[in-house]
Design a protein around this motif. Structure first.
Motif, mmCIF file in Angstrom:
data_model
loop_
_atom_site.group_PDB
_atom_site.id
_atom_site.type_symbol
_atom_site.label_atom_id
_atom_site.label_comp_id
_atom_site.label_asym_id
_atom_site.label_seq_id
_atom_site.Cartn_x
_atom_site.Cartn_y
_atom_site.Cartn_z
ATOM 1 N N LEU A 68 1.089 -1.273 -0.219
ATOM 2 C CA LEU A 68 0.044 -0.025 0.295
ATOM 3 C C LEU A 68 1.017 1.151 0.026
ATOM 4 O O LEU A 68 0.412 2.787 0.088
ATOM 5 C CB LEU A 68 -0.336 0.124 1.223
ATOM 6 N N SER A 69 2.216 1.212 -0.083
ATOM 7 C CA SER A 69 3.125 2.029 0.145
ATOM 8 C C SER A 69 3.537 2.469 -1.394
ATOM 9 O O SER A 69 3.889 3.628 -1.225
ATOM 10 C CB SER A 69 4.652 2.276 0.706
ATOM 11 N N ASP A 70 3.077 1.430 -2.394
ATOM 12 C CA ASP A 70 3.356 1.577 -3.341
ATOM 13 C C ASP A 70 2.496 1.942 -4.925
ATOM 14 O O ASP A 70 1.731 2.233 -4.469
ATOM 15 C CB ASP A 70 4.096 0.435 -4.234
ATOM 16 N N SER A 71 3.034 3.526 -5.251
ATOM 17 C CA SER A 71 2.300 4.611 -5.799
ATOM 18 C C SER A 71 1.460 4.265 -7.091
ATOM 19 O O SER A 71 0.570 4.508 -7.047
ATOM 20 C CB SER A 71 2.631 5.627 -5.580
ATOM 21 N N THR A 72 2.389 3.403 -7.985
ATOM 22 C CA THR A 72 1.904 2.685 -9.111
ATOM 23 C C THR A 72 0.635 2.097 -8.843
ATOM 24 O O THR A 72 -0.836 1.414 -8.789
ATOM 25 C CB THR A 72 3.098 2.254 -9.819
ATOM 26 N N TYR A 73 0.523 0.392 -7.718
ATOM 27 C CA TYR A 73 -0.268 -0.221 -6.973
ATOM 28 C C TYR A 73 -1.416 0.149 -6.498
ATOM 29 O O TYR A 73 -2.606 -0.479 -6.601
ATOM 30 C CB TYR A 73 0.733 -0.753 -6.005
ATOM 31 N N VAL A 74 -0.644 1.486 -6.192
ATOM 32 C CA VAL A 74 -2.316 2.357 -5.136
ATOM 33 C C VAL A 74 -3.261 2.535 -6.206
ATOM 34 O O VAL A 74 -3.990 2.740 -6.030
ATOM 35 C CB VAL A 74 -2.106 2.874 -3.724
ATOM 36 N N GLY A 75 -2.854 3.288 -7.082
ATOM 37 C CA GLY A 75 -3.630 4.289 -8.662
ATOM 38 C C GLY A 75 -4.010 2.816 -9.289
ATOM 39 O O GLY A 75 -5.167 3.345 -8.999
ATOM 40 N N ILE A 76 -3.170 1.604 -8.877
ATOM 41 C CA ILE A 76 -4.560 1.159 -10.233
ATOM 42 C C ILE A 76 -6.043 0.214 -9.027
ATOM 43 O O ILE A 76 -6.566 0.656 -9.138
ATOM 44 C CB ILE A 76 -3.046 -0.271 -10.467
ATOM 45 N N LEU A 110 -6.024 -2.532 5.666
ATOM 46 C CA LEU A 110 -6.827 -3.259 4.966
ATOM 47 C C LEU A 110 -7.863 -2.685 4.642
ATOM 48 O O LEU A 110 -8.563 -2.299 3.783
ATOM 49 C CB LEU A 110 -6.639 -4.118 4.597
ATOM 50 N N VAL A 111 -8.914 -2.997 5.908
ATOM 51 C CA VAL A 111 -10.499 -2.652 5.844
ATOM 52 C C VAL A 111 -9.720 -0.900 6.154
ATOM 53 O O VAL A 111 -11.201 -0.841 4.999
ATOM 54 C CB VAL A 111 -10.733 -3.110 7.359
ATOM 55 N N ALA A 112 -9.679 -0.386 6.921
ATOM 56 C CA ALA A 112 -9.067 1.213 6.412
ATOM 57 C C ALA A 112 -9.174 1.060 4.962
ATOM 58 O O ALA A 112 -9.805 2.506 4.648
ATOM 59 C CB ALA A 112 -8.461 1.593 7.339
ATOM 60 N N HIS A 113 -8.058 1.006 4.401
ATOM 61 C CA HIS A 113 -8.160 1.448 2.942
ATOM 62 C C HIS A 113 -9.299 1.562 2.619
ATOM 63 O O HIS A 113 -9.689 2.412 1.459
ATOM 64 C CB HIS A 113 -6.611 0.907 2.579
ATOM 65 N N ALA A 114 -9.846 0.061 2.609
ATOM 66 C CA ALA A 114 -10.834 -0.530 1.385
ATOM 67 C C ALA A 114 -12.346 0.995 1.883
ATOM 68 O O ALA A 114 -13.105 1.458 0.821
ATOM 69 C CB ALA A 114 -11.483 -1.709 2.099
ATOM 70 N N GLN A 115 -12.071 1.069 3.341
ATOM 71 C CA GLN A 115 -13.619 1.679 3.788
ATOM 72 C C GLN A 115 -12.968 3.804 3.288
ATOM 73 O O GLN A 115 -14.009 4.259 2.626
ATOM 74 C CB GLN A 115 -13.269 2.399 4.690
ATOM 75 N N ALA A 116 -12.260 3.960 3.098
ATOM 76 C CA ALA A 116 -11.610 5.343 2.576
ATOM 77 C C ALA A 116 -11.609 5.796 1.363
ATOM 78 O O ALA A 116 -11.938 6.533 0.858
ATOM 79 C CB ALA A 116 -10.220 5.619 3.637
ATOM 80 N N ASN A 117 -11.884 4.433 0.600
ATOM 81 C CA ASN A 117 -11.836 4.567 -0.609
ATOM 82 C C ASN A 117 -13.063 3.401 -1.431
ATOM 83 O O ASN A 117 -13.737 3.421 -2.652
ATOM 84 C CB ASN A 117 -10.470 3.787 -1.188
ATOM 85 N N GLY A 118 -14.198 3.214 -0.493
ATOM 86 C CA GLY A 118 -15.564 3.186 -1.449
ATOM 87 C C GLY A 118 -15.635 1.684 -1.579
ATOM 88 O O GLY A 118 -16.004 1.293 -2.816
#
Ligand code: G3I
Length: 383
Positions: A68-76, A110-118
């Motif tokens: 989740l710190s990889d910007s290409t990965y998170v962008g996709i 992961l749950v926090a990332h999911a919730q923050a991004n719908g």
């Protein structure tokens, strides 16, 4: 959602109303539908998640939290997907490294990332014969049974209300031609361990769909597929709380996409469970890989109770089978031919999901009321 509104305008109730009212209703419904379409899918037709949502489905991926710190990965991830599965972070070894001492740090991230991004979350996996913490190795029989059910209860309780569906039990069937259970330490605690796990999970999180998840259950004629099918049929007949079956769908030359895949999904769905494609990856490249990805997508869309598709990673280099280049994005994050095949198949559309959510609770076991219906005639005056 707009399709539901459109179908509703053709109901018997609508047809019986005066014409002007019908015209007004249809116009109103069209405005609402258009508003919803714009509000929910600014990227409709152009990303996997938005296109799947147009069909009442999700499109997900396995996520490794340390990426989740990889910007290409998170962008996709944030652009394309609306469902996530923790690749390893919610497994038994990660969440209960010492007996009765729980660590939810990475799963919670992961749950926090999911919730923050719908995005929604598939929980994976409460019980599996692999990736168990070392301390289970010294347990067996009733002690292991108790520890196993405690694990289910504690983890499902921690994530209660945050999980769309749980893989309650993963890979419990044998790979041979016998259609039998795998001989694991969990199986040795008693043949009813799987249903005990489902009951514990239901009690801990009544809102999550509870799935059985496995691989090599895609080909309808395989003994393993039949073994799982028979278990699910038995569970449904006895009221064991199972809601869904996950088809991992790891395809390669030894276990290719089978032409009867749609039949398999349909037959399981006919038992009264949802079906989900949970860990899709297809080894290969170019047009042959793209064709298989398109076929899998169309098969899911053809089955009303196929809730969605999850791929097992984002870029080929993120895959557990990286050398097989089995995913939708190349190592640089570029869309592959397989990506386009999936997106096109999603945009072709398919069978809408059932309009009413199936009950998630176990049906009552008490007999229905036996009182006789009223004998008087219903009133004959028009309403
Ligand atoms: O975290 C450790 C790290 O600290 C250590 O340095 C490193 C050394 O090998 O290992 C790391 O753990 C690895 C872990 O992935 C995280 O990368 C494990 O060795 C490795 O075995 C583990 O592999 C996972 C595998 O399940 C375990 O069986 C894969 O990432 C994961 O993709 C895979 O997922 C499974 C599903 O859960 C069930 N279905 C099949 C699917 C593919 O095997």
């Amino acid at each position: 959602m707009d399709k539901v509104l459109a179908r509703g305008s053709g109901s018997a109730a609508a047809r019986s109303r005066p014409r002007t009212a019908v015209v007004a209703m249809v116009a109103g419904a069209a405005v609402v539908a258009a508003t919803i379409a714009v509000a929910t899918s600014a990227s409709a037709g152009t990303t996997l998640g938005a296109s799947a949502a147009e069909q009442g489905r999700y499109f997900g991926t396995a996520v490794a939290v340390n990426k989740l710190s990889d910007s290409t990965y998170v962008g996709i991830l944030n652009r394309e997907f609306n469902m996530v599965t923790a690749e390893n972070e919610m497994k038994w070894d990660a969440t209960e490294p010492s007996r009765n001492q729980f660590n939810y740090t990475n799963g919670d991230r992961l749950v926090a990332h999911a919730q923050a991004n719908g995005m929604r979350v598939r929980g994976h996996a409460l019980l599996w014969h692999q990736q168990q913490p070392g301390w289970t190795g010294s347990l067996s029989g009733s002690a292991l049974r108790e520890a196993m059910l405690n694990h289910v209860t504690q983890v499902a309780t921690h994530y209660r209300g945050k999980i769309y569906s749980w893989d309650v039990v993963n890979e419990a069937f044998d790979d041979g031609n016998n259609g039998a259970r795998r001989n694991s330490n969990l199986q040795q605690t008693g043949g009813d361990w799987i249903e005990a796990a489902f009951r514990a999970a239901r009690a801990a999180d009544p809102g999550a769909k509870l799935c059985y998840n496995d691989y090599n259950t895609d080909n309808w004629s395989w003994a393993k597929t039949q073994g799982v099918y028979n278990m699910v049929r038995d569970f449904k007949s006895r009221g064991v709380p199972i809601d869904c079956v996950g088809f991992q769908s790891h395809f390669n030359s030894g276990s290719p996409y089978p032409s009867n895949y749609r039949t398999t999904l349909q037959n399981f769905a006919a038992l009264g469970v949802d079906v989900q494609i949970t860990e899709l990856d297809i080894e290969g490249s170019g047009s042959s890989q793209a064709t298989s990805y398109g076929n899998v997508t169309r098969d899911c869309l053809a089955v009303a109770r196929c809730n969605g598709i999850t791929v097992w990673g984002i870029r080929d280099t993120d895959s557990w089978r990286a050398s097989g280049t089995p995913l939708l994005f190349d190592g640089s994050g570029n869309k592959k031919q397989a990506y386009t095949a999936v997106l096109n198949a999603l945009n072709e559309g398919g069978t809408p999901p059932p309009t009413t959510a199936p009950p998630t609770s176990t049906p009552p076991t008490s007999a229905p009321p036996t009182s006789t219906p009223p004998t008087s005639e219903p009133p004959t005056t028009p309403p």
